[in-house]
Design a protein around this motif. Structure first.
Motif, short mmCIF file in Angstrom:
data_model
loop_
_atom_site.label_atom_id
_atom_site.label_comp_id
_atom_site.label_asym_id
_atom_site.label_seq_id
_atom_site.Cartn_x
_atom_site.Cartn_y
_atom_site.Cartn_z
N GLU A 63 0.83 -1.22 0.00
CA GLU A 63 0.00 0.00 0.00
C GLU A 63 0.86 1.26 0.00
O GLU A 63 0.66 2.17 -0.80
CB GLU A 63 -0.92 -0.01 1.24
N LYS A 64 1.86 1.28 0.90
CA LYS A 64 2.71 2.48 1.02
C LYS A 64 3.55 2.70 -0.24
O LYS A 64 3.61 3.82 -0.77
CB LYS A 64 3.62 2.35 2.25
N THR A 101 -1.78 -10.70 -4.76
CA THR A 101 -2.54 -10.12 -5.88
C THR A 101 -3.65 -9.21 -5.35
O THR A 101 -3.88 -8.12 -5.89
CB THR A 101 -3.12 -11.25 -6.77
N ALA A 102 -4.30 -9.63 -4.27
CA ALA A 102 -5.36 -8.81 -3.67
C ALA A 102 -4.81 -7.47 -3.19
O ALA A 102 -5.42 -6.42 -3.40
CB ALA A 102 -6.01 -9.57 -2.51
N TYR A 103 -3.62 -7.50 -2.55
CA TYR A 103 -3.02 -6.26 -2.05
C TYR A 103 -2.67 -5.32 -3.21
O TYR A 103 -2.88 -4.11 -3.14
CB TYR A 103 -1.75 -6.53 -1.23
N ALA A 108 -3.72 -0.75 -6.95
CA ALA A 108 -3.99 -0.34 -8.34
C ALA A 108 -5.28 0.47 -8.42
O ALA A 108 -5.37 1.46 -9.16
CB ALA A 108 -4.08 -1.57 -9.24
N GLU A 109 -6.28 0.05 -7.65
CA GLU A 109 -7.56 0.77 -7.64
C GLU A 109 -7.36 2.19 -7.09
O GLU A 109 -7.91 3.15 -7.64
CB GLU A 109 -8.59 0.01 -6.80
N GLN A 110 -6.55 2.30 -6.04
CA GLN A 110 -6.27 3.62 -5.45
C GLN A 110 -5.57 4.53 -6.46
O GLN A 110 -5.87 5.72 -6.55
CB GLN A 110 -5.37 3.47 -4.20
#
Length: 307
Positions: A63-64, A101-103, A108-110
């Motif tokens: 995320e970071k 992949t979920a992370y 990617a959505e962000q």
């Protein structure tokens, strides 16, 4: 295409065979700012790219890192791919192939990235070969199950996505650290060793450079959906071995036919997969090398790597 503002492309698994070829090809183009990532230190040769150490199984790290970079394109090649190890270490496999992949999808959505996911023919049962993009998935091993589950996550994501499915990727890493069917056949026959090669498993073997080129075409064309990206020749492993022996002028008499039942491996393999690549040819302009041509490319790379 953006020319003044290069598109940031973020690659996972960049130290792997496909990752190396992707970085090499993308750096050679003017349109991309290449950010390669992998677990631990950079093992890539050359320059012209940034490298970020990233553990894709760590949600916070993913995320970071991606919030800071905000890439336009994410090419997700990182995975646990050793089929037998996946069968024996299912928790690690699930973590690497599904959770990671979920992370990455969330990141990617962000960032509103174009998410390009590399998948496999091992999501199929292997009852019939030359599959198109609409073939029904039914994996016969745990690796295939995790890749299918990851595909389903990709298809449900809220950003632009594409899946590049591939088959039996072979090639030469810059440090000669990996073997493949061509190198194995060549070295065995050169040392006069008899080998057993299955004649009941069929694939469309894929040169790593071609898979990289296919993934880049998806990025350049901003293509969405599923694409089969593989070599054009539908061959049994035995046929691959014979073609390799012929190319290098080695003794084919040392190659013995076998069938899959003679090998005991922890994970079951699908017998017949291989892809119909019409869609990639027509929509992307993808044109892979024949198996014969690919051997010639590898032969030159072997000489270069040793010089």
């Amino acid at each position: 295409m953006q020319t003044t503002n290069k598109k940031k492309v973020f690659i996972t698994g960049a130290n792997g065979l496909l990752g190396q070829k992707l970085v090499e090809q993308l750096v050679g183009k003017d349109d991309f700012h290449v950010i390669a990532s992998g677990k631990g230190e950079c093992r890539l040769p050359g320059k012209g790219f940034e490298y970020v150490s990233l553990d894709i199984t760590n949600a916070q790290e993913v995320e970071k890192t991606l919030a800071d970079i905000k890439p336009e394109i994410i090419m997700h090649c990182g995975a646990m791919t050793h089929v037998d190890q996946c069968e024996l270490n299912q928790e690690d496999c699930y973590n690497s192939n599904v959770n990671a992949t979920a992370y990455l999808i969330k990141a990617a959505e962000q960032a509103k990235s174009h998410f390009i996911f590399v998948s496999t023919d091992f999501i199929f049962s292997g009852e019939e070969g030359l599959l198109d993009e609409n073939a029904e998935a039914a994996p016969v091993n745990y690796y295939g199950e995790t890749k299918l589950e990851a595909e389903q996550l990709v298809m449900a994501c809220k950003t632009k996505w594409a899946i590049a499915r591939t088959v039996l990727v072979f090639g030469i890493a810059h440090d000669m650290s990996r073997t493949n069917i061509i190198l194995w056949v060549k070295s065995s026959l050169e040392s006069g060793k008899e080998i057993q090669v299955v004649d009941d498993q069929f694939r469309t073997p894929t040169l790593a450079e071609d898979l990289a080129a296919g993934c880049i075409l998806i990025a350049e064309k901003e293509a969405e959906g599923i694409f089969n990206i593989s070599g054009p020749d539908y061959l049994s492993a035995y046929e691959m071995a014979i073609i390799t022996a012929d190319f290098f002028g080695l003794d084919k008499a040392l190659i013995n036919r076998a069938d899959s039942s003679t090998f005991s491996q922890p994970a079951k393999r699908p017998l017949k997969t291989g892809f119909n690549i019409t869609k990639a040819r027509e929509q992307l302009g993808f044109e892979p090398k024949t198996f014969q041509t690919a051997i010639g490319i590898l032969a030159k790379q072997i000489i270069l790597a040793r010089s």
